[in-house]
Design a protein around this motif. Structure first.
Motif, PDB file in Angstrom:
ATOM      1  N   ALA A  97       0.928  -1.279   0.216  1.00 45.11           N
ATOM      2  CA  ALA A  97       0.020  -0.046   0.081  1.00 45.11           C
ATOM      3  C   ALA A  97       0.840   1.203   0.044  1.00 45.11           C
ATOM      4  CB  ALA A  97      -1.078  -0.005   1.268  1.00 45.11           C
ATOM      5  N   ALA A  98       1.988   1.156   0.666  1.00 45.90           N
ATOM      6  CA  ALA A  98       2.987   2.298   0.840  1.00 45.90           C
ATOM      7  C   ALA A  98       3.912   2.433  -0.474  1.00 45.90           C
ATOM      8  CB  ALA A  98       3.472   2.489   2.290  1.00 45.90           C
ATOM      9  N   GLY A  99       4.034   1.418  -1.373  1.00 48.46           N
ATOM     10  CA  GLY A  99       4.951   1.434  -2.270  1.00 48.46           C
ATOM     11  C   GLY A  99       6.275   1.020  -1.936  1.00 48.46           C
ATOM     12  N   VAL A 100       6.450   0.296  -0.572  1.00 51.47           N
ATOM     13  CA  VAL A 100       7.748   0.045  -0.051  1.00 51.47           C
ATOM     14  C   VAL A 100       8.329  -1.239  -0.805  1.00 51.47           C
ATOM     15  CG1 VAL A 100       9.217  -0.499   1.808  1.00 51.47           C
ATOM     16  CG2 VAL A 100       7.297   1.527   2.076  1.00 51.47           C
ATOM     17  N   ALA A 101       8.718  -1.334  -1.969  1.00 46.01           N
ATOM     18  CA  ALA A 101       9.182  -2.587  -2.596  1.00 46.01           C
ATOM     19  C   ALA A 101      10.543  -2.784  -2.227  1.00 46.01           C
ATOM     20  CB  ALA A 101       8.794  -2.206  -4.211  1.00 46.01           C
ATOM     21  N   ASP A 102      10.706  -3.178  -1.176  1.00 46.34           N
ATOM     22  CA  ASP A 102      12.203  -3.445  -0.660  1.00 46.34           C
ATOM     23  C   ASP A 102      12.446  -4.892  -0.695  1.00 46.34           C
ATOM     24  OD1 ASP A 102      10.658  -4.109   1.375  1.00 46.34           O
ATOM     25  OD2 ASP A 102      11.669  -3.057   2.958  1.00 46.34           O
ATOM     26  N   ASP A 103      11.689  -5.968  -1.195  1.00 47.82           N
ATOM     27  CA  ASP A 103      12.051  -7.033  -1.612  1.00 47.82           C
ATOM     28  C   ASP A 103      11.366  -7.771  -2.661  1.00 47.82           C
ATOM     29  OD1 ASP A 103       9.246  -7.909  -0.803  1.00 47.82           O
ATOM     30  OD2 ASP A 103      10.059  -8.241   1.432  1.00 47.82           O
ATOM     31  N   ARG A 155       8.074  -5.911  -4.474  1.00 50.94           N
ATOM     32  CA  ARG A 155       8.205  -5.276  -5.859  1.00 50.94           C
ATOM     33  C   ARG A 155       7.410  -5.882  -6.931  1.00 50.94           C
ATOM     34  NH1 ARG A 155       9.178  -1.200  -9.074  1.00 50.94           N
ATOM     35  NH2 ARG A 155      10.096  -1.860 -11.134  1.00 50.94           N
ATOM     36  N   ALA A 156       7.229  -7.210  -6.715  1.00 53.33           N
ATOM     37  CA  ALA A 156       6.662  -7.820  -7.998  1.00 53.33           C
ATOM     38  C   ALA A 156       5.281  -7.445  -7.831  1.00 53.33           C
ATOM     39  CB  ALA A 156       6.674  -9.434  -7.883  1.00 53.33           C
ATOM     40  N   SER A 157       4.669  -7.241  -6.584  1.00 53.62           N
ATOM     41  CA  SER A 157       3.690  -6.841  -6.389  1.00 53.62           C
ATOM     42  C   SER A 157       3.081  -5.264  -6.980  1.00 53.62           C
ATOM     43  CB  SER A 157       2.989  -6.664  -4.791  1.00 53.62           C
ATOM     44  OG  SER A 157       2.951  -8.109  -4.476  1.00 53.62           O
ATOM     45  N   ASP A 158       4.097  -4.526  -6.866  1.00 54.68           N
ATOM     46  CA  ASP A 158       4.220  -3.027  -7.142  1.00 54.68           C
ATOM     47  C   ASP A 158       4.315  -3.053  -8.685  1.00 54.68           C
ATOM     48  OD1 ASP A 158       4.447  -0.402  -6.183  1.00 54.68           O
ATOM     49  OD2 ASP A 158       6.280  -0.415  -7.460  1.00 54.68           O
ATOM     50  N   VAL A 159       5.009  -3.949  -9.264  1.00 51.69           N
ATOM     51  CA  VAL A 159       5.103  -3.982 -10.755  1.00 51.69           C
ATOM     52  C   VAL A 159       3.593  -4.403 -11.256  1.00 51.69           C
ATOM     53  CG1 VAL A 159       5.921  -5.497 -12.490  1.00 51.69           C
ATOM     54  CG2 VAL A 159       7.586  -4.460 -11.238  1.00 51.69           C
ATOM     55  N   CYS A 160       2.958  -5.172 -10.644  1.00 47.97           N
ATOM     56  CA  CYS A 160       1.615  -5.428 -11.356  1.00 47.97           C
ATOM     57  C   CYS A 160       0.723  -4.464 -11.100  1.00 47.97           C
ATOM     58  CB  CYS A 160       0.891  -6.625 -10.287  1.00 47.97           C
ATOM     59  SG  CYS A 160       1.481  -8.460 -10.798  1.00 47.97           S
ATOM     60  N   LEU A 161       0.849  -3.722 -10.327  1.00 47.19           N
ATOM     61  CA  LEU A 161      -0.070  -2.366  -9.817  1.00 47.19           C
ATOM     62  C   LEU A 161       0.372  -1.268 -10.955  1.00 47.19           C
ATOM     63  CD1 LEU A 161      -0.171  -1.829  -5.999  1.00 47.19           C
ATOM     64  CD2 LEU A 161      -1.967  -2.937  -7.633  1.00 47.19           C
ATOM     65  N   LYS A 162       1.670  -1.057 -11.102  1.00 49.21           N
ATOM     66  CA  LYS A 162       2.122  -0.067 -12.301  1.00 49.21           C
ATOM     67  C   LYS A 162       1.849  -0.356 -13.636  1.00 49.21           C
ATOM     68  CE  LYS A 162       6.951  -0.907 -12.869  1.00 49.21           C
ATOM     69  NZ  LYS A 162       6.902  -0.707 -14.410  1.00 49.21           N
ATOM     70  N   GLU A 163       1.924  -1.879 -13.773  1.00 49.57           N
ATOM     71  CA  GLU A 163       1.387  -2.407 -15.589  1.00 49.57           C
ATOM     72  C   GLU A 163      -0.048  -2.612 -15.458  1.00 49.57           C
ATOM     73  OE1 GLU A 163       3.618  -2.324 -17.340  1.00 49.57           O
ATOM     74  OE2 GLU A 163       5.403  -1.783 -16.199  1.00 49.57           O
ATOM     75  N   HIS A 173      -5.082  -1.211   9.123  1.00 49.30           N
ATOM     76  CA  HIS A 173      -5.178  -2.338   8.005  1.00 49.30           C
ATOM     77  C   HIS A 173      -6.306  -2.006   7.036  1.00 49.30           C
ATOM     78  CE1 HIS A 173      -4.298  -5.042  11.769  1.00 49.30           C
ATOM     79  NE2 HIS A 173      -3.334  -4.525  11.238  1.00 49.30           N
ATOM     80  N   LEU A 174      -7.430  -1.571   7.347  1.00 47.49           N
ATOM     81  CA  LEU A 174      -8.499  -1.057   6.901  1.00 47.49           C
ATOM     82  C   LEU A 174      -8.254   0.273   5.759  1.00 47.49           C
ATOM     83  CD1 LEU A 174     -11.495  -0.990   9.401  1.00 47.49           C
ATOM     84  CD2 LEU A 174     -11.255  -2.630   7.503  1.00 47.49           C
ATOM     85  N   GLU A 175      -7.429   1.032   6.118  1.00 43.13           N
ATOM     86  CA  GLU A 175      -7.129   1.976   5.384  1.00 43.13           C
ATOM     87  C   GLU A 175      -6.122   1.572   4.133  1.00 43.13           C
ATOM     88  OE1 GLU A 175      -5.438   5.011   7.626  1.00 43.13           O
ATOM     89  OE2 GLU A 175      -7.531   6.103   8.229  1.00 43.13           O
ATOM     90  N   ASN A 176      -5.277   0.467   4.649  1.00 45.30           N
ATOM     91  CA  ASN A 176      -4.216   0.082   3.593  1.00 45.30           C
ATOM     92  C   ASN A 176      -5.013  -0.778   2.684  1.00 45.30           C
ATOM     93  OD1 ASN A 176      -2.025   1.229   4.632  1.00 45.30           O
ATOM     94  ND2 ASN A 176      -1.252  -0.480   5.948  1.00 45.30           N
ATOM     95  N   MET A 177      -6.023  -1.385   3.087  1.00 44.01           N
ATOM     96  CA  MET A 177      -7.064  -2.372   2.045  1.00 44.01           C
ATOM     97  C   MET A 177      -7.593  -1.359   1.100  1.00 44.01           C
ATOM     98  SD  MET A 177      -8.683  -4.819   4.853  1.00 44.01           S
ATOM     99  CE  MET A 177      -9.757  -5.636   3.937  1.00 44.01           C
ATOM    100  N   LEU A 178      -8.156  -0.278   1.502  1.00 41.53           N
ATOM    101  CA  LEU A 178      -8.816   0.891   0.675  1.00 41.53           C
ATOM    102  C   LEU A 178      -7.670   1.395  -0.458  1.00 41.53           C
ATOM    103  CD1 LEU A 178     -11.147   2.199  -0.282  1.00 41.53           C
ATOM    104  CD2 LEU A 178     -10.819   3.877   1.507  1.00 41.53           C
ATOM    105  N   ARG A 179      -6.419   1.569   0.294  1.00 39.15           N
ATOM    106  CA  ARG A 179      -5.409   2.290  -0.661  1.00 39.15           C
ATOM    107  C   ARG A 179      -5.071   1.269  -1.756  1.00 39.15           C
ATOM    108  NH1 ARG A 179      -0.259   5.001   2.308  1.00 39.15           N
ATOM    109  NH2 ARG A 179      -1.935   6.418   2.630  1.00 39.15           N
ATOM    110  N   VAL A 180      -4.927  -0.036  -1.542  1.00 37.58           N
ATOM    111  CA  VAL A 180      -4.413  -1.020  -2.612  1.00 37.58           C
ATOM    112  C   VAL A 180      -5.614  -1.327  -3.608  1.00 37.58           C
ATOM    113  CG1 VAL A 180      -2.599  -2.131  -1.218  1.00 37.58           C
ATOM    114  CG2 VAL A 180      -4.867  -3.018  -1.262  1.00 37.58           C
ATOM    115  N   ASP A 214      -7.656   0.901  -4.395  1.00 36.51           N
ATOM    116  CA  ASP A 214      -7.925   2.113  -5.282  1.00 36.51           C
ATOM    117  C   ASP A 214      -6.730   2.221  -6.276  1.00 36.51           C
ATOM    118  OD1 ASP A 214     -10.095   2.968  -3.848  1.00 36.51           O
ATOM    119  OD2 ASP A 214      -9.123   4.587  -2.783  1.00 36.51           O
ATOM    120  N   ALA A 215      -5.896   1.473  -6.086  1.00 36.18           N
ATOM    121  CA  ALA A 215      -4.450   1.191  -6.938  1.00 36.18           C
ATOM    122  C   ALA A 215      -4.589   0.091  -7.920  1.00 36.18           C
ATOM    123  CB  ALA A 215      -3.291   1.229  -6.036  1.00 36.18           C
ATOM    124  N   GLY A 216      -5.623  -0.712  -7.730  1.00 33.94           N
ATOM    125  CA  GLY A 216      -6.027  -1.478  -8.824  1.00 33.94           C
ATOM    126  C   GLY A 216      -5.850  -3.042  -8.054  1.00 33.94           C
TER     127      GLY A 216
END
Length: 212
Positions: A112-118, A122-130, A147-154, A156-158
């Protein structure tokens, strides 16, 4: 999503609980003729989960998929979570969709925060951006506001937030049956509908349930 050349799926496993769900999903992908390749990545907590709940430990990590599915795997490739330079870390890699099962709230927060440090995040982040399907099978209860806010954030990101909740309306007899039905629903969201998935016909579940 079905393509003539076959489908490639990434499966991520994190901590929390629910290794049986991961096992069921991997087994279905392994035997599905529409799937040509599966990338498998697990966090440290995910590896511990597999050892704790399934008793699966591999001295050679490359053999981990075979130990999980219970037979030699021909299409599942293990990728170390620390290998941030692996193929699935790039949007140019041929991956059609990804599922994280189970998905801990820690992994949810990182995605949810875009912290792709593993590799997993990172693979999850790639799916969102692509704009590729990303399914997060969340396993946590109760849920706090973060938890609820992070669920909503992801969302909304797709991403698709699909909590690991077994159903009971088809009157399952065993835990294995509940796990399999959830796995069938996961694969349907990946574009791989399963013939054995129970589909509600209306009326009484006891009346309509079909036995093997």
């Amino acid at each position: 999503m079905t393509k003539a050349q076959g489908i490639t799926i990434t499966v991520g496993v994190t901590g929390a609980s629910g290794a049986l769900y991961a096992q069921a999903v991997l087994r279905l992908l392994e035997t599905d003729a529409r799937v040509v390749r599966v990338f498998f990545v697990a966090s440290d907590a995910g590896l511990r989960l597999l050892a704790t709940e399934l008793g699966v430990v591999a001295s050679d990590p490359k053999q981990l998929p075979s130990h999980i599915v219970g037979s030699p795997s021909s299409k599942i490739e293990y990728l170390p979570n620390k290998d941030i330079g692996a193929s699935i870390a790039s949007g140019s890699a041929i991956v059609d969709a990804m599922v994280v099962v189970p998905c801990s709230v820690g992994a949810l927060g990182s995605i949810a925060a875009g912290v792709a440090d593993d590799l997993l995040t990172r693979a999850s982040d790639v799916c969102l951006k692509e704009r590729r399907p990303l399914i997060l099978c969340l396993r946590e209860t109760p849920l706090n506001r973060i938890h609820l806010e992070n669920m909503l954030r992801v969302h909304d990101a797709g991403a698709l937030v699909m909590p690991a909740m077994p159903a009971f309306y088809y009157a399952p007899d065993t835990i294995g049956e509940m796990v399999e039905q959830f796995a069938y629903r996961v694969l349907e969201q990946l574009g791989l509908p399963q013939e054995k998935q129970y589909r509600w016909p209306g009326g009484s579940p006891a009346k309509h349930k079909e036995k093997e």
